[in-house]
Each structure stands twice: as structure tokens, then as C-alpha cells.
Scaffold this motif. Sequence first.
Motif, PDB file in Angstrom:
ATOM      1  N   LEU A   1      50.164  44.595  44.042  1.00 29.05           N
ATOM      2  CA  LEU A   1      49.903  44.923  42.858  1.00 29.05           C
ATOM      3  C   LEU A   1      50.624  43.637  41.791  1.00 29.05           C
ATOM      4  O   LEU A   1      51.832  43.187  42.289  1.00 29.05           O
ATOM      5  CB  LEU A   1      50.387  46.088  41.956  1.00 29.05           C
ATOM      6  CG  LEU A   1      49.976  47.497  42.552  1.00 29.05           C
ATOM      7  CD1 LEU A   1      50.231  48.594  41.892  1.00 29.05           C
ATOM      8  CD2 LEU A   1      48.334  47.269  42.171  1.00 29.05           C
TER       9      LEU A   1
ATOM     10  N   PHE B   1      42.771  42.936  33.239  1.00 33.36           N
ATOM     11  CA  PHE B   1      41.489  43.761  33.630  1.00 33.36           C
ATOM     12  C   PHE B   1      41.442  45.019  32.939  1.00 33.36           C
ATOM     13  O   PHE B   1      40.394  45.467  32.442  1.00 33.36           O
ATOM     14  CB  PHE B   1      41.247  44.332  35.056  1.00 33.36           C
ATOM     15  CG  PHE B   1      41.068  42.927  35.830  1.00 33.36           C
ATOM     16  CD1 PHE B   1      39.480  42.454  35.772  1.00 33.36           C
ATOM     17  CD2 PHE B   1      41.889  42.438  36.699  1.00 33.36           C
ATOM     18  CE1 PHE B   1      39.332  41.403  36.514  1.00 33.36           C
ATOM     19  CE2 PHE B   1      41.524  41.147  37.423  1.00 33.36           C
ATOM     20  CZ  PHE B   1      40.245  40.758  37.465  1.00 33.36           C
TER      21      PHE B   1
ATOM     22  N   LEU C   1      29.590  38.450  37.614  1.00 29.09           N
ATOM     23  CA  LEU C   1      29.644  39.501  38.629  1.00 29.09           C
ATOM     24  C   LEU C   1      28.162  40.150  38.809  1.00 29.09           C
ATOM     25  O   LEU C   1      27.629  40.264  39.819  1.00 29.09           O
ATOM     26  CB  LEU C   1      30.703  40.497  38.690  1.00 29.09           C
ATOM     27  CG  LEU C   1      32.282  40.155  38.788  1.00 29.09           C
ATOM     28  CD1 LEU C   1      33.285  41.203  38.541  1.00 29.09           C
ATOM     29  CD2 LEU C   1      32.378  39.366  40.029  1.00 29.09           C
TER      30      LEU C   1
ATOM     31  N   ARG D   1      25.401  38.533  46.752  1.00 28.89           N
ATOM     32  CA  ARG D   1      26.284  39.044  47.460  1.00 28.89           C
ATOM     33  C   ARG D   1      25.999  40.355  48.230  1.00 28.89           C
ATOM     34  O   ARG D   1      26.128  40.739  49.387  1.00 28.89           O
ATOM     35  CB  ARG D   1      27.715  39.405  46.808  1.00 28.89           C
ATOM     36  CG  ARG D   1      27.564  40.244  45.620  1.00 28.89           C
ATOM     37  CD  ARG D   1      28.896  40.139  44.892  1.00 28.89           C
ATOM     38  NE  ARG D   1      29.137  41.262  44.016  1.00 28.89           N
ATOM     39  CZ  ARG D   1      30.153  41.528  43.354  1.00 28.89           C
ATOM     40  NH1 ARG D   1      31.403  40.476  43.197  1.00 28.89           N
ATOM     41  NH2 ARG D   1      30.283  42.559  42.588  1.00 28.89           N
TER      42      ARG D   1
ATOM     43  N   ASP E   1      35.101  50.296  48.868  1.00 28.31           N
ATOM     44  CA  ASP E   1      35.202  49.230  47.814  1.00 28.31           C
ATOM     45  C   ASP E   1      36.432  48.774  47.182  1.00 28.31           C
ATOM     46  O   ASP E   1      36.714  49.711  46.378  1.00 28.31           O
ATOM     47  CB  ASP E   1      34.284  49.343  46.779  1.00 28.31           C
ATOM     48  CG  ASP E   1      33.824  48.235  45.719  1.00 28.31           C
ATOM     49  OD1 ASP E   1      34.570  47.034  45.892  1.00 28.31           O
ATOM     50  OD2 ASP E   1      33.070  48.347  44.792  1.00 28.31           O
TER      51      ASP E   1
ATOM     52  N   ILE F   1      30.558  48.123  39.693  1.00 29.16           N
ATOM     53  CA  ILE F   1      29.403  47.069  39.931  1.00 29.16           C
ATOM     54  C   ILE F   1      28.739  46.876  41.204  1.00 29.16           C
ATOM     55  O   ILE F   1      27.613  46.766  41.286  1.00 29.16           O
ATOM     56  CB  ILE F   1      29.550  45.530  39.378  1.00 29.16           C
ATOM     57  CG1 ILE F   1      30.044  45.751  37.827  1.00 29.16           C
ATOM     58  CG2 ILE F   1      28.556  44.674  39.605  1.00 29.16           C
ATOM     59  CD1 ILE F   1      30.593  44.528  37.432  1.00 29.16           C
TER      60      ILE F   1
ATOM     61  N   ASP G   1      40.679  51.386  42.700  1.00 30.76           N
ATOM     62  CA  ASP G   1      41.108  50.246  41.767  1.00 30.76           C
ATOM     63  C   ASP G   1      42.478  50.539  41.517  1.00 30.76           C
ATOM     64  O   ASP G   1      42.733  51.773  41.123  1.00 30.76           O
ATOM     65  CB  ASP G   1      40.223  50.184  40.689  1.00 30.76           C
ATOM     66  CG  ASP G   1      40.319  48.566  40.014  1.00 30.76           C
ATOM     67  OD1 ASP G   1      39.616  47.813  40.425  1.00 30.76           O
ATOM     68  OD2 ASP G   1      41.254  48.505  39.214  1.00 30.76           O
ATOM     69  N   ALA G   2      43.139  49.633  40.988  1.00 34.80           N
ATOM     70  CA  ALA G   2      44.584  49.954  40.634  1.00 34.80           C
ATOM     71  C   ALA G   2      44.612  50.238  39.188  1.00 34.80           C
ATOM     72  O   ALA G   2      45.734  50.602  38.603  1.00 34.80           O
ATOM     73  CB  ALA G   2      45.556  48.595  41.012  1.00 34.80           C
ATOM     74  N   VAL G   3      43.496  49.753  38.450  1.00 33.60           N
ATOM     75  CA  VAL G   3      43.870  50.144  37.025  1.00 33.60           C
ATOM     76  C   VAL G   3      42.846  51.488  36.592  1.00 33.60           C
ATOM     77  O   VAL G   3      41.820  51.471  37.072  1.00 33.60           O
ATOM     78  CB  VAL G   3      43.000  49.013  36.214  1.00 33.60           C
ATOM     79  CG1 VAL G   3      42.967  49.133  34.780  1.00 33.60           C
ATOM     80  CG2 VAL G   3      43.741  47.566  36.565  1.00 33.60           C
TER      81      VAL G   3
ATOM     82  N   GLU H   1      35.916  39.477  45.205  1.00 31.90           N
ATOM     83  CA  GLU H   1      36.770  38.963  44.204  1.00 31.90           C
ATOM     84  C   GLU H   1      37.939  39.662  43.588  1.00 31.90           C
ATOM     85  O   GLU H   1      38.155  39.821  42.565  1.00 31.90           O
ATOM     86  CB  GLU H   1      35.628  38.960  42.623  1.00 31.90           C
ATOM     87  CG  GLU H   1      34.338  38.426  43.075  1.00 31.90           C
ATOM     88  CD  GLU H   1      34.290  37.061  43.829  1.00 31.90           C
ATOM     89  OE1 GLU H   1      35.001  36.054  43.202  1.00 31.90           O
ATOM     90  OE2 GLU H   1      33.424  36.770  44.601  1.00 31.90           O
TER      91      GLU H   1
ATOM     92  N   HIS I   1      43.639  38.078  42.841  1.00 31.07           N
ATOM     93  CA  HIS I   1      44.188  38.558  41.783  1.00 31.07           C
ATOM     94  C   HIS I   1      45.449  39.675  42.478  1.00 31.07           C
ATOM     95  O   HIS I   1      46.191  40.199  41.508  1.00 31.07           O
ATOM     96  CB  HIS I   1      43.521  39.524  41.065  1.00 31.07           C
ATOM     97  CG  HIS I   1      42.354  39.227  40.313  1.00 31.07           C
ATOM     98  ND1 HIS I   1      42.431  38.129  39.293  1.00 31.07           N
ATOM     99  CD2 HIS I   1      40.902  38.954  40.771  1.00 31.07           C
ATOM    100  CE1 HIS I   1      40.980  37.590  38.881  1.00 31.07           C
ATOM    101  NE2 HIS I   1      40.285  38.075  39.806  1.00 31.07           N
ATOM    102  N   VAL I   2      45.871  39.649  43.523  1.00 33.55           N
ATOM    103  CA  VAL I   2      46.704  40.419  44.450  1.00 33.55           C
ATOM    104  C   VAL I   2      48.087  39.638  44.597  1.00 33.55           C
ATOM    105  O   VAL I   2      48.072  38.488  44.504  1.00 33.55           O
ATOM    106  CB  VAL I   2      46.443  41.107  45.628  1.00 33.55           C
ATOM    107  CG1 VAL I   2      44.956  41.845  45.442  1.00 33.55           C
ATOM    108  CG2 VAL I   2      46.125  40.001  46.752  1.00 33.55           C
TER     109      VAL I   2
HETATM  110  C1  LIG Z   1      37.307  40.358  39.411  1.00 29.58           C
HETATM  111  S1  LIG Z   1      37.450  42.147  39.559  1.00 29.58           S
HETATM  112  C2  LIG Z   1      36.123  42.422  41.112  1.00 29.58           C
HETATM  113  C3  LIG Z   1      35.483  43.827  40.620  1.00 29.58           C
HETATM  114  C4  LIG Z   1      34.695  44.127  41.790  1.00 29.58           C
HETATM  115  N1  LIG Z   1      35.164  44.045  43.285  1.00 29.58           N
HETATM  116  C5  LIG Z   1      33.230  43.284  42.009  1.00 29.58           C
HETATM  117  O1  LIG Z   1      33.460  42.382  42.501  1.00 29.58           O
HETATM  118  O2  LIG Z   1      32.515  43.628  41.021  1.00 29.58           O
HETATM  119  C6  LIG Z   1      38.957  42.541  40.267  1.00 29.58           C
HETATM  120  C7  LIG Z   1      39.365  43.918  40.418  1.00 29.58           C
HETATM  121  O3  LIG Z   1      40.484  44.175  41.204  1.00 29.58           O
HETATM  122  C8  LIG Z   1      41.231  45.102  40.826  1.00 29.58           C
HETATM  123  N2  LIG Z   1      42.775  44.783  41.189  1.00 29.58           N
HETATM  124  C9  LIG Z   1      43.498  43.600  41.135  1.00 29.58           C
HETATM  125  N3  LIG Z   1      44.594  43.799  42.089  1.00 29.58           N
HETATM  126  C10 LIG Z   1      44.335  45.000  42.593  1.00 29.58           C
HETATM  127  C11 LIG Z   1      45.186  45.616  43.802  1.00 29.58           C
HETATM  128  N4  LIG Z   1      46.254  45.026  44.131  1.00 29.58           N
HETATM  129  N5  LIG Z   1      44.651  46.808  44.283  1.00 29.58           N
HETATM  130  C12 LIG Z   1      43.460  47.261  43.972  1.00 29.58           C
HETATM  131  N6  LIG Z   1      42.651  46.714  43.079  1.00 29.58           N
HETATM  132  C13 LIG Z   1      43.210  45.495  42.294  1.00 29.58           C
HETATM  133  C14 LIG Z   1      41.427  44.842  39.347  1.00 29.58           C
HETATM  134  O4  LIG Z   1      41.761  45.718  38.380  1.00 29.58           O
HETATM  135  C15 LIG Z   1      40.004  44.463  38.962  1.00 29.58           C
HETATM  136  O5  LIG Z   1      39.386  45.630  38.687  1.00 29.58           O
END
Ligand SMILES: C[S@@+](CC[C@H](N)C(=O)[O-])C[C@H]1O[C@@H](n2cnc3c(N)ncnc32)[C@H](O)[C@@H]1O
Lengths: 307, 503
Positions: A61, A69, A86, A93, A122, A129, A145-147, A191, A195-196
Motif C-alpha cells: 500500500l 482513488f 480505462l 485489453r 482481479d 471495470i 481493492d485496497a480502497v 494498471e 500505484h503500489v
Molecule cells: C488505475 S486503477 C485500475 C483499476 C482496474 N484494475 C482497471 O484497470 O480497471 C488502480 C486501482 O488499484 C488500487 N490499488 C492501488 N494500490 C493497491 C494495492 N496495493 N493493493 C490493491 N489495490 C490497490 C486502487 O485503489 C485503484 O482502484
Amino acid sequence: MASSKLLSQPRWFRFLPRNLSNARLFSELASQPPVSEPQNNIESKSNNNFSSKASSTPSSLKEPELAKFSAIADTWWDYEGPFKPLHKMNPTRLAFIRSTLCRHFGKDPLSPRPFEGLRVIDVGCGGGILSEPLARMGATVTGIDAVEKNIKIARLHANLDPTTSTIEYCCTTAEKLVDEQRKFDAVISLEVIEHVANPAEFCKSLSSLIDHGGATVVSTINRSMRAYATAIVAAEYLLQWLPKGTHQWSSFLTPEELTMILKRASIDVKEMAGFVFNPISGRWSLSDDISVNFIAFGTKENESETV
Amino acid sequence: MNRIVARKFGPNVCRLRIPWRPFSTDVAAKSSTSNAGNPEQETEGEQYDVAIVGGGMVGLALACSLASRPLTKHLNIAIIDSNPALGRKHLIKKDDLPDPRVSTVTPATISFFRDIGAWQYVDKQRHAYFDKMQVWDYTGLGFTKYNARDANKEVLGCVVENKVLLSSLLSRVQDIDVQNKIYPSRLNSMSILPNSSSLEVDSTSSATSLFTHGRLAKLELEDGNSLYAKLVVGADGGKSRVRELAGFRTTGWNYSQNAIICTVEHAIENHCAWQRFLPAGPIALLPIGDKFSNIVWTMNPKESSEFKSMSEDDFLKAVNHALDYGYGPHPKSSVMGNAGIFSWLKGNITVSAKDCFEVPPKVVKLASERMAFPLSLRHANDYTSKRVVLIGDAAHTVHPLAGQGVNLGFGDASTLSNVISEGIAVGTDIGEVSLLKKYEADRKPANVMMMAVLDGFQKAYSVDFGPLNILRAAAFHGAQYISPLKTSIISYASGEQRLPLFS
Ligand SMILES: C[S@@+](CC[C@H](N)C(=O)[O-])C[C@H]1O[C@@H](n2cnc3c(N)ncnc32)[C@H](O)[C@@H]1O
Ligand SMILES: Cc1cc2nc3c(=O)[nH]c(=O)nc-3n(C[C@H](O)[C@H](O)[C@H](O)COP(=O)(O)OP(=O)(O)OC[C@H]3O[C@@H](n4cnc5c(N)ncnc54)[C@H](O)[C@@H]3O)c2cc1C
């Protein structure tokens, strides 16, 4: 699939070292802060109950990313909103996922639900999405998802359609599911890796979630000037698709780096393709140009050594 | 309907194959519900993946095409049309006299019909391939003749009665194992709600709830039945109710011209398509099989009522006159064949030497009633919005000058089923406008271009003004060389024919 020819022989692939002793790439990799420098685990300060119990894997995280997000979570299903790119990229994709997974799992590409019987996760599903089409294609989908807010939106939306209401949504992280010893036939994370907190550790978690004979699909933005120009300038500033600051250039991976860290997580990248955006048609298509967005399909190496 | 049993194929509870039933029973819809093993009396309409409003040639072609593709054959389709012909199942007998409503189908349409398995039924019924075409005008300035073999083709096209096309498509749909159902009624109203963004949890997936959340369109029929569908296809012709209900605007105009159509008989068999431009519009004589031909004669409305009501003998005389010495002399030579005033247009076309001017076979008998209808051009500004899409005449009406009307519609049906199939391949909700826009992006330019071409032709040939005649002849001889006519016509439909007039 028309693109299968180029998918199977990505142009860049020829330039990649087959064995992993390529020092130049490794040293380059090592000098990339987002790739190998362990980040401080900011999430412990977070008020989310992300990491309540001790995890064997460092957390992936990155709090400021998650906050971004969370702030726009309501707009996941707005086709003209911040997640427009997306939505637009989705058919392309999914075509890649369909063709690679059908081939890997020996599924009938002419079936309307070829993923019947496959357990797919996923990771970083956002508002779902990607999860929803995967469910329509027959997969048994788990979206994480983390959120928390994302998961809530995803669940509400999926419940509106009986074909997608089967999706299991959960607010958690890949590393926690590893602790729970969950396994999936296909681990998909699109995607998210940019962000990680620690992409290399994140890939290891993805790898651990793959069951015997399974596969993974990962996509991200390329860290090249063109990717910078296209993705950041266009999307965030000019088109105002994404809120400013959604992407930090320094946290992007190049295709070579992604292949390396997946390799270190025992995943062999077998196919890679790029997405190119045609501003005139407004559509994305798959190509062998991986300079902006790219998607990789990999399989797990012989498991015996990692067990 | 509250219980979703068939998750596998979407929110449709009625998985039993419903036999196509005759239209004598207006309770077809109700009884099928009990056939489906769903004892509780429905208050809610049934759910479908696709509801095709209008079971005309284009609507049925779409149903056929969806039923023959691997990725779409599982779709649950409802067809709404009160036309009693849809309830019958029999091939049209060859010894019936040919109906005056015919279509000139292009090689592209023929191969589409082959792909969807419908051409075999046309083959068993009356149809007439033609391999020759002669086009000339009343000024005597020139003529053009085309042979299929010049273009290395077997045929230039095929003339088929509309009822033969319709019954062939219907037989095909009936013969494939598909989950279709016909509602013998007409569409009355349609409602589609926006995607709900509300966060209140409503986990029931009943049709009403899906409708409330914008996941299904609701259709109400004139007989009181209602149904729900993920996608509503407006294939309901030029006066489309779907188009009206969806609020799509149209652009168009009426030509102050009528077309008279009828079937005529010759003493010998006709194998050539003939078209002559007269001062008020073109007259076409199309072979329809045996010793019959079809006439499409464009003229002003006043004339058309005269020609419609005059005695059969007078009418036949007028037709023979119009196709021979009426209004002007026979052309002396093919303009294409010599270095005349049009040589600059010629390009590298070759005309076989023996292709000299011929007079069409005489018409000896009228074999049907004469029908007159006004010519108009109409185009929907949008083909799609959420959960709604238009195909065929509902999206575009052209006058039958070139017999293109239905070919454009078949092109729509083919493209739309392809787009739906691609959408299903990647798990898209088939009512999603982003998917349907692909269909629109593909078809709109093609249809608009064809309409512009036909409109141009119509204008060029309906003015009788000295010098214009030469220009007109130039245009008509040069049609295949000069843009934009070149790009549009040649690439149309067959892509093979040199003259658009019958393509
Ligand atoms: C750009 S979005 C991509 C969403 C989806 N995978 C898509 O392509 O339609 C990135 C997502 O990753 C989640 N995210 C970011 N870091 C994360 C983590 N460490 N573990 C799980 N989810 C994470 C965010 O909350 C966000 O919803
Ligand atoms: C008199 C005439 C002659 C023609 N001649 C030629 C020709 O020679 N060559 C050529 O290529 N084209 C010709 N055309 C054009 C050609 O017929 C059309 O292009 C073609 O029929 C279009 O097919 P469609 O399926 O889109 O619409 P249509 O054939 O008009 O079918 C529409 C269907 O929708 C149904 N419907 C309408 N409203 C509703 C409602 N509210 N609810 C449910 N169902 C409804 C009708 O019953 C009908 O079955 C002619 C047209 C006319 C009117």
C-alpha cells in the motif's frame, strides 16, 4: 485474433536477455527507486484497517495513491469521467486476455463464455471495470481493492446484473490473500503496479496467488518519454481525464523491468503487447508498440523450486 | 420471473425453446410462459437479450445473422411485428405470379445470405440472376452496356421478390435451433432509464429492478404485452416508431416524384437489366425469372396517377414506347466505345465489340397491379443511444432508383451482428452505447455516402434542360471515374459493378 501473430512475437522481446545475468539491466533496475528500494510502510499510519495482522509479505500500500482513488471513487462507472481511458481501453485489453487465457487453458475461443470454470482474481479491481466483463465471459471472479469505497461501488454496480452479481468483491490486498493461502487459475492486475509501494514484492504476491498451471496478466504504463507525454500530459492535463497527480512518472516501469521483476517472482512473460490510442477514431488497439501502455501475459515457472 | 435460474445465459428465465407459433392465437406470449415451466402467472414481461422491433427483411436478417454466429447464437431474441406473414411457414410457389415488390440484391448481399445460411432457401424459389446491363438515355447521346464477364464475374446481381427474401430468412430462422420468439403485435412505447448511480442496495435482480437501474429497456406493445431487453433494435422501416420514441431526429426531403412498380410479361425470357433515363426520371426493366420482368418507373406524381389508372393496353404501349423510341432516338453508338466527347472520361475500360445497342424485349402483358409510391430520402442523425440501435429503413430511406435500399439494410444487419459478437467476446453489456457507437461509426459514412450519390443521380436525371443533358450523360458515363461518385459507387456493396444504377 488478428493480432495473435504480433502478440506471439513481440518486437522488443528479441532484445531481452533470455537468461537473467544481464548485468546492465539489473543494475539499471537496482537504481530505480520504485522498483527495488523498499519504501517505508506508510500504511501503518493509515486509519484504514488494512494491515491489522502481521503479514509475511511487506504491504504494497502507498497511502497517497490510495487517497487519490478514494477521492474519485464515485466516478468509476462514468464513461466520460476520470476513468474514461480505462473504459476505452477495456475491449482491447480484454481481447488480449481472452486470446492468451483461451490458448493457455485450452478454452474454446468461439464460446460466448470461454472462462467457465476458471477462478480469476482481479487485483486492484477499482469499481470493477474489468471484473464485470470477465464474469460475463464465464469466469468465477474475485475482485479485490485496497480502497473500501471502490469495493462498495463495485459491488453495487455488479449487483445490478445477474451475470455479474456472482463476483466476490473484497477490500483487501494481494499479500493478505497470500497469507490466507488463496489460489487462482488466473491472477490479473491491470494498471495497478504503478500505484503500489514495492512493485517487486507486489509481483511476488501475485505469483503466490497463482495455482498450479495458472497464468497471470499485468498491464501498466511504460516509463518512457512518450509514455510520459501521452499518458500524463494528455490524460491528466490536456484532456482532464485524470485528476492531476494521478501518475508519478518515477513509479512507472519499463517493459524490461516488469519482465525482470516478474521473472524474479517465478513468472515467465510469454506474450506482450502495447496499446496504441488513435486520437482520430478515439479507439485503442493492440500493437507491437509497447512504448506507452503495455500488457503482459505470463505463466508460472516450474513450481517445485519455489515451494 | 423473480428467480434467476439461468445465470449462464443472462437474466432470462425462459430457456425452453419456444416453437414458432401461428399468429392465429394472440395469447402466444402468455402461453409460452407456462411452457417454460414457470407456473406463477406473470405480471412482469419476459426478458430478452435483444428485442428486434420490425420483422421485415432487415430485422429478420439480423435475427438470422445473430443465430448463426458462434458467439451470438445463444442470445435470446424477441421479434415484434404484426405482419401475419411471419406466422406462416411455406415457400412461395413458383407458379404464383411474381410480386411487384422486388429487390436487386448485390453480390455482397448474396454472400451475406450465404454466410447466414439463407441463400439456399432463395435458391429454391423464384429469383433471376442477370449478367448483362444496358443503360442509356432519351437524348440518344450514348449508351453503356456491361457484361458480367467483363468484370470476371458470373453475375452482376440478382432480382428477388421481397416476399421471397422474407420467407427465406424466416425459414432459416425457423430451421436453426434458436431461442427466438415472435410477438405478433406492434410497439407502442419504450422506456429506458439512466444508469442508476444511487447507492441504495437493491439486490433483487427482477426485470423491474434491472429496468429501474437502467440495465434493461422496457417495451410495451399494442396488445398489452410488455417485455424487457438489454438491446432494442429498431428495424421497423421508414416510419420507425423506435426512432421516434428514442427521439432521434432525421434529415431528409421528399422528391416530387413517384415510382410506379409492376410485374410484366414478355414473349421471351429476359436476362438483362435495362435502365433508360427519360425526361422525368428513369424507367427500369429488371428480369424476375421465367418470362417476367419488373418495372420501376419514376415520374412526377400527376403522371403517375395517369399511368396507374390508364387501361392495361395503354400502359403496355407506354412502357414499350418508353423503352424504345419514346422521347428520343436510339443511341447511335456506345460512348465508351469511341473517341467521342467523353473520351476524357474513359479511363481504361474495355467494352467488347459486339456489345452494341439493343432494344429491350417487348412487354406483352401486365402481370400484377400497378403500385405507386412517393420517393423520399430520409436519414436518422443518430443510429444509436443507450440500449437502442436503428438498422435498415429505420435509419435511412433511399428511393429505389438503384435498388439499394435493402442492400444498405443488409449491410447494417451484418455489421451490427458483428459488433455484438465482438462485444460478447470481451464481456461487454450489449446495450452499452460505447459498443453500439462502433456500429454507427462503421455504417453511417457508408450510408450517407450512398444516399448522397443517389440523391445526386436523382437530381441529375430529373431536370430537362438542354446543356445539362450533355453534362448528365457525361456524369452517367463517367460515374465510375470521377470522385466522389467513383469512391462511393465502386466500393459499394459488390465493389465489382461498374455502374451503380443497379448495384
Ligand atoms: C488505475 S486503477 C485500475 C483499476 C482496474 N484494475 C482497471 O484497470 O480497471 C488502480 C486501482 O488499484 C488500487 N490499488 C492501488 N494500490 C493497491 C494495492 N496495493 N493493493 C490493491 N489495490 C490497490 C486502487 O485503489 C485503484 O482502484
Ligand atoms: C413500395 C416500395 C417499393 C420498394 N421497392 C424497392 C426496390 O425495388 N428495391 C429496393 O432495394 N428497395 C425497394 N424499396 C425499399 C425497400 O423495400 C426497403 O429498403 C426495405 O424494405 C427495408 O427493409 P426494412 O426491414 O428496413 O423495413 P421494412 O421492410 O419497411 O420492414 C419494417 C417492418 O417493421 C414492422 N413495423 C413497423 N412499425 C412497427 C411497430 N411500431 N411495431 C412493430 N413492428 C413494426 C412492419 O410491419 C414491417 O414488417 C421499396 C420500398 C417501398 C415502400
